[in-house]
Design a protein around this motif. Structure first.
Motif, PDB file in Angstrom:
ATOM      1  N   LEU A  47     -37.444 -36.522  38.900  1.00 49.39           N
ATOM      2  CA  LEU A  47     -36.100 -36.924  39.319  1.00 49.39           C
ATOM      3  C   LEU A  47     -35.361 -35.774  40.003  1.00 49.39           C
ATOM      4  O   LEU A  47     -34.775 -35.954  41.074  1.00 49.39           O
ATOM      5  CB  LEU A  47     -35.295 -37.403  38.108  1.00 49.39           C
ATOM      6  CG  LEU A  47     -33.836 -37.752  38.368  1.00 49.39           C
ATOM      7  CD1 LEU A  47     -33.722 -39.025  39.198  1.00 49.39           C
ATOM      8  CD2 LEU A  47     -33.088 -37.897  37.060  1.00 49.39           C
ATOM      9  N   LEU A  48     -35.398 -34.586  39.402  1.00 49.18           N
ATOM     10  CA  LEU A  48     -34.703 -33.436  39.968  1.00 49.18           C
ATOM     11  C   LEU A  48     -35.284 -33.028  41.320  1.00 49.18           C
ATOM     12  O   LEU A  48     -34.538 -32.703  42.250  1.00 49.18           O
ATOM     13  CB  LEU A  48     -34.747 -32.259  38.987  1.00 49.18           C
ATOM     14  CG  LEU A  48     -33.995 -32.481  37.671  1.00 49.18           C
ATOM     15  CD1 LEU A  48     -34.284 -31.339  36.700  1.00 49.18           C
ATOM     16  CD2 LEU A  48     -32.514 -32.651  37.911  1.00 49.18           C
ATOM     17  N   GLU A  50     -36.904 -35.039  43.372  1.00 50.60           N
ATOM     18  CA  GLU A  50     -36.546 -36.107  44.315  1.00 50.60           C
ATOM     19  C   GLU A  50     -35.112 -35.943  44.813  1.00 50.60           C
ATOM     20  O   GLU A  50     -34.846 -36.057  46.016  1.00 50.60           O
ATOM     21  CB  GLU A  50     -36.724 -37.464  43.631  1.00 50.60           C
ATOM     22  CG  GLU A  50     -36.507 -38.643  44.541  1.00 50.60           C
ATOM     23  CD  GLU A  50     -36.763 -39.964  43.834  1.00 50.60           C
ATOM     24  OE1 GLU A  50     -36.175 -40.964  44.275  1.00 50.60           O
ATOM     25  OE2 GLU A  50     -37.530 -40.005  42.855  1.00 50.60           O
ATOM     26  N   GLN A  51     -34.181 -35.655  43.910  1.00 51.18           N
ATOM     27  CA  GLN A  51     -32.787 -35.450  44.303  1.00 51.18           C
ATOM     28  C   GLN A  51     -32.645 -34.253  45.242  1.00 51.18           C
ATOM     29  O   GLN A  51     -31.965 -34.339  46.266  1.00 51.18           O
ATOM     30  CB  GLN A  51     -31.907 -35.249  43.069  1.00 51.18           C
ATOM     31  CG  GLN A  51     -31.721 -36.513  42.255  1.00 51.18           C
ATOM     32  CD  GLN A  51     -31.005 -36.247  40.932  1.00 51.18           C
ATOM     33  OE1 GLN A  51     -30.855 -35.114  40.495  1.00 51.18           O
ATOM     34  NE2 GLN A  51     -30.573 -37.329  40.290  1.00 51.18           N
ATOM     35  N   ASN A  54     -34.102 -35.121  48.671  1.00 50.44           N
ATOM     36  CA  ASN A  54     -33.228 -36.020  49.424  1.00 50.44           C
ATOM     37  C   ASN A  54     -32.065 -35.253  50.043  1.00 50.44           C
ATOM     38  O   ASN A  54     -31.720 -35.478  51.202  1.00 50.44           O
ATOM     39  CB  ASN A  54     -32.709 -37.152  48.536  1.00 50.44           C
ATOM     40  CG  ASN A  54     -33.761 -38.206  48.275  1.00 50.44           C
ATOM     41  OD1 ASN A  54     -34.712 -38.369  49.037  1.00 50.44           O
ATOM     42  ND2 ASN A  54     -33.610 -38.921  47.175  1.00 50.44           N
ATOM     43  N   GLU A  55     -31.477 -34.327  49.279  1.00 50.34           N
ATOM     44  CA  GLU A  55     -30.397 -33.489  49.814  1.00 50.34           C
ATOM     45  C   GLU A  55     -30.909 -32.638  50.965  1.00 50.34           C
ATOM     46  O   GLU A  55     -30.256 -32.522  52.001  1.00 50.34           O
ATOM     47  CB  GLU A  55     -29.834 -32.574  48.721  1.00 50.34           C
ATOM     48  CG  GLU A  55     -29.009 -33.290  47.677  1.00 50.34           C
ATOM     49  CD  GLU A  55     -28.532 -32.356  46.575  1.00 50.34           C
ATOM     50  OE1 GLU A  55     -28.466 -31.117  46.821  1.00 50.34           O
ATOM     51  OE2 GLU A  55     -28.231 -32.852  45.480  1.00 50.34           O
TER      52      GLU A  55
END
Length: 67
Positions: A47-48, A50-51, A54-55
């Motif tokens: 999750l981290l 991926e975030q 994306n940024e």
């Protein structure tokens, strides 16, 4: 389960895997956060990442448009 059994344990996913080495303090923080969020450490890391990606991709789009 013995260590030898763990080495041959089939992971129920076809997703690619990687290994990382992190500082003990970071591992402890990941463990605490994962526990609070009722996630596995692997799921939290995914999750981290991926975030963050994306940024980064959004920033790349913006900087590419400025050139």
């Amino acid at each position: 389960m013995s260590y030898d059994q763990f080495l041959y344990f089939d992971v129920p996913t076809k997703k690619p895997r990687t290994t990382i080495y992190i500082e003990p303090e970071l591992m402890q923080a990941l463990e605490e956060r994962a526990k609070k969020e009722k996630r596995t450490i692997s799921n939290l890391c995914n999750l981290l990442i991926e975030q963050a990606m994306n940024e980064w991709l959004e920033q790349e789009k913006t900087s590419d448009g400025e050139a």
